[in-house]
Scaffold this active site. Sequence first.
Site, mmCIF file in Angstrom:
data_model
loop_
_atom_site.group_PDB
_atom_site.id
_atom_site.type_symbol
_atom_site.label_atom_id
_atom_site.label_comp_id
_atom_site.label_asym_id
_atom_site.label_seq_id
_atom_site.Cartn_x
_atom_site.Cartn_y
_atom_site.Cartn_z
ATOM 1 N N HIS A 1 -3.728 1.512 8.136
ATOM 2 C CA HIS A 1 -2.796 2.300 7.340
ATOM 3 C C HIS A 1 -3.301 2.416 5.896
ATOM 4 C CE1 HIS A 1 1.122 3.774 5.760
ATOM 5 N NE2 HIS A 1 1.238 4.260 6.984
ATOM 6 N N HIS B 1 8.997 8.352 9.759
ATOM 7 C CA HIS B 1 8.063 9.055 8.894
ATOM 8 C C HIS B 1 7.073 9.816 9.777
ATOM 9 C CE1 HIS B 1 8.833 6.427 5.112
ATOM 10 N NE2 HIS B 1 9.566 7.529 5.110
ATOM 11 N N ASP C 1 4.044 10.769 9.812
ATOM 12 C CA ASP C 1 2.685 10.338 10.163
ATOM 13 C C ASP C 1 2.680 9.324 11.297
ATOM 14 O OD1 ASP C 1 3.918 8.740 8.083
ATOM 15 O OD2 ASP C 1 2.037 7.638 7.893
ATOM 16 N N HIS C 2 3.858 8.976 11.798
ATOM 17 C CA HIS C 2 3.940 8.040 12.918
ATOM 18 C C HIS C 2 4.475 8.692 14.200
ATOM 19 C CE1 HIS C 2 3.086 4.254 10.678
ATOM 20 N NE2 HIS C 2 3.379 5.073 9.670
ATOM 21 N N HIS D 1 9.011 4.246 13.339
ATOM 22 C CA HIS D 1 10.013 4.774 12.408
ATOM 23 C C HIS D 1 9.839 6.278 12.256
ATOM 24 C CE1 HIS D 1 6.522 4.117 9.839
ATOM 25 N NE2 HIS D 1 7.090 4.777 8.853
ATOM 26 N N ASP E 1 5.242 0.293 9.012
ATOM 27 C CA ASP E 1 4.968 0.092 7.600
ATOM 28 C C ASP E 1 5.962 -0.937 7.070
ATOM 29 O OD1 ASP E 1 3.537 2.326 8.323
ATOM 30 O OD2 ASP E 1 4.302 3.610 6.748
ATOM 31 N N HIS F 1 11.017 -1.437 5.133
ATOM 32 C CA HIS F 1 10.368 -0.232 4.648
ATOM 33 C C HIS F 1 11.416 0.641 3.945
ATOM 34 C CE1 HIS F 1 7.163 2.539 4.252
ATOM 35 N NE2 HIS F 1 7.535 3.390 5.193
#
Length: 300
Positions: free
Chosen positions: A267, A62, A64-65, A60, A209, A139
């Site tokens: 995570h 975000h 941090d991914h 996705h 997530d 999410h």
Amino acid sequence: MKVTILGNNSALPAFGRHPTAQVVSIFGDLLLLDCGEGTQIQMQRFGLRWRNLQHIFISHMHGDHYFGLPGLINSMSLLGRIAPLHLYGPAALMPILQQILDVAKTKLAFPFTFQPLPDEGGLLVDNDIFSVTCFPVSHSLPCHGFLIHAKTKGRKIVPAKCHEYEIPLSYYDTLKKGEDYKRDDGLLVKNEWVTTEGPEPKRYAYCTDTIFTDSFLPFIMGADTLYYESTYLDADKEKAATRFHSTAMQAAQMAKMANAKQLLLGHFSSKYKDIEPFRQEAASIFPNTIATVEGTTYDI
């Protein structure tokens, strides 16, 4: 099939833990699941060669991914990669990546393809060695989990027995399929005389997530190993729900519901320094639980 954890923290790096990334190895082929900041450095640190990396999957949008993705792709090009690279992720990812490449006037030295993830999920890769399917999780923005199915290579050859019965090397692939061998002198060599059972197919489910929900349970049923996000401990379950995340205990409940064989937790929120309580909480429901450690490789 094995998985090496490169990053198991949530949005903020903390306590030596990094944003999400992991590499799945299947008969020498490498698949990268998410690509948080610092992924290429972690790959170097833990001895994972990008030359064997063929497929990258981004769950996705975000940061941090995926914030580590532009650097990794650029480095591979600078270092002379020529093998094709296949990227799968949200449709919004490619325009961002393309703009970064265009502004820097970067021309990749290798063939590069991008496939957007279908909203409702579906098959992404299917070859003789493995298949990868994506499925929607729940999410704060569209997000997908991934199911990797490592296929069997057939029965296992016993070389000493094959030599004893004078079976040529050229016939070994046929033996792996379970066929008998008839020699020129008329002797029928039974397959079970010269082979043993091959490894069972393995299934690895990656879920991060997501809020705790059974909406995608059918996709992960019977997984040999389930990687499930556990951002919070049970005391913060209300915060987890508000932020569309899960707790360690909820991850364990999901593993139990899915009849998984092994649960990997990751995570972790940066508010926690010690991750052992995550394992303890989850193990109270699902005993075969591991709180992942970066740089560690786990068998599926």
